[in-house]
Design a protein around this motif. Structure first.
Motif, PDB file in Angstrom:
ATOM      1  N   CYS A   1       0.838  -1.212   0.000  1.00 27.85           N
ATOM      2  CA  CYS A   1       0.000   0.000   0.000  1.00 27.85           C
ATOM      3  C   CYS A   1       0.864   1.249   0.000  1.00 27.85           C
ATOM      4  CB  CYS A   1      -0.919   0.013   1.221  1.00 27.85           C
ATOM      5  SG  CYS A   1      -2.151  -1.301   1.260  1.00 27.85           S
TER       6      CYS A   1
ATOM      7  N   SER B   1      -5.884   0.557  -1.423  1.00 25.52           N
ATOM      8  CA  SER B   1      -6.193  -0.303  -0.282  1.00 25.52           C
ATOM      9  C   SER B   1      -6.638  -1.702  -0.691  1.00 25.52           C
ATOM     10  CB  SER B   1      -7.265   0.342   0.600  1.00 25.52           C
ATOM     11  OG  SER B   1      -8.400   0.697  -0.174  1.00 25.52           O
ATOM     12  N   SER B   2      -7.071  -1.855  -1.944  1.00 26.35           N
ATOM     13  CA  SER B   2      -7.542  -3.150  -2.430  1.00 26.35           C
ATOM     14  C   SER B   2      -7.584  -3.090  -3.954  1.00 26.35           C
ATOM     15  CB  SER B   2      -8.941  -3.432  -1.870  1.00 26.35           C
ATOM     16  OG  SER B   2      -9.470  -4.636  -2.399  1.00 26.35           O
TER      17      SER B   2
ATOM     18  N   ARG C   1      -1.325  -7.077  -7.475  1.00 25.55           N
ATOM     19  CA  ARG C   1      -2.010  -7.281  -6.195  1.00 25.55           C
ATOM     20  C   ARG C   1      -1.459  -6.282  -5.190  1.00 25.55           C
ATOM     21  NH1 ARG C   1      -0.785 -12.475  -7.881  1.00 25.55           N
ATOM     22  NH2 ARG C   1       0.994 -12.571  -6.464  1.00 25.55           N
TER      23      ARG C   1
ATOM     24  N   PHE D   1      -8.058  -3.554   3.904  1.00 30.62           N
ATOM     25  CA  PHE D   1      -7.964  -4.680   2.978  1.00 30.62           C
ATOM     26  C   PHE D   1      -8.996  -5.755   3.337  1.00 30.62           C
ATOM     27  CE2 PHE D   1      -6.189  -8.759   1.612  1.00 30.62           C
ATOM     28  CZ  PHE D   1      -5.869  -8.496   0.284  1.00 30.62           C
TER      29      PHE D   1
ATOM     30  N   ALA E   1     -12.591  -4.744   2.421  1.00 30.91           N
ATOM     31  CA  ALA E   1     -12.791  -4.295   1.032  1.00 30.91           C
ATOM     32  C   ALA E   1     -13.904  -5.057   0.321  1.00 30.91           C
ATOM     33  CB  ALA E   1     -11.491  -4.414   0.249  1.00 30.91           C
ATOM     34  N   LYS E   2     -14.048  -6.343   0.613  1.00 30.60           N
ATOM     35  CA  LYS E   2     -15.088  -7.133  -0.061  1.00 30.60           C
ATOM     36  C   LYS E   2     -16.477  -6.581   0.238  1.00 30.60           C
ATOM     37  CE  LYS E   2     -16.821 -11.755  -0.864  1.00 30.60           C
ATOM     38  NZ  LYS E   2     -16.736 -13.176  -0.578  1.00 30.60           N
TER      39      LYS E   2
END
Length: 168
Positions: free
Chosen positions: A9, A83-84, A130, A142, A145-146
């Motif tokens: 990051c 961040s993702s 990634r 992270f 994030a989903k």
């Protein structure tokens, strides 16, 4: 894009600090929200480009949460980083810190999440490295994030359905 398949990051960290001038303020003598949003998009786009090392486009401003007003006597610092990531998309986190220039008191003034897409020379989405979180803050962002990705997907579907009904 380079051959690096993953980046931390902090490799996409951008910091911008500005003074708040009278022309930057509204009738409450605080920083215009639109001015801050412009700063946010600017630093976030640089973070996305640094991570992907290619052209990027803002896909969405997912959220901007104004937590406290930023006064004319303050400086405003923005810190952004990726961040993702998805395949070609990058979520960028931006935190905004107001600092009273007389007392040195610093406060978190706003947070924001934006999504960018990396583009190849033909303007098509391009795969990005990634991202590897290291600090506690980066790991927390992270790991959550989903959830934000699912909210973005639902909001986009709603926006597309809404756009089919709204007249020009």
């Amino acid at each position: 894009m380079t051959n690096i398949e993953e980046k931390t990051c902090k490799e996409s960290l951008v910091i911008k600090t500005s003074r708040v001038f009278p022309l930057d303020t509204n009738n409450h003598n605080t920083l215009f929200g639109g001015k801050l949003m412009s700063y946010i998009d600017d630093v976030a786009s640089i973070s996305a480009a640094m991570h992907s090392r290619c052209e990027v486009v803002t896909a969405s401003t997912d959220s901007v949460d104004f937590l406290i007003p930023i006064r004319q006597s303050d400086s405003v610092s923005l810190k952004s980083y990726v961040s993702s990531v998805g395949r070609s998309s990058m979520e960028v986190f931006v935190k905004v810190i107001a600092e009273d220039l007389k007392t040195g008191e610093r406060k978190l003034a706003a947070t924001s999440f934006l999504t960018f897409v990396a583009l190849n020379d033909q303007g098509k989405p391009q795969q990005v490295p990634r991202v590897i979180p290291e600090s506690d803050e980066e790991v927390m962002l992270f790991n959550t994030a989903k959830q934000r990705r699912n909210v973005r997907k639902d909001r986009r579907e709603h926006s597309e359905a809404f756009a089919n009904v709204v007249t020009l």
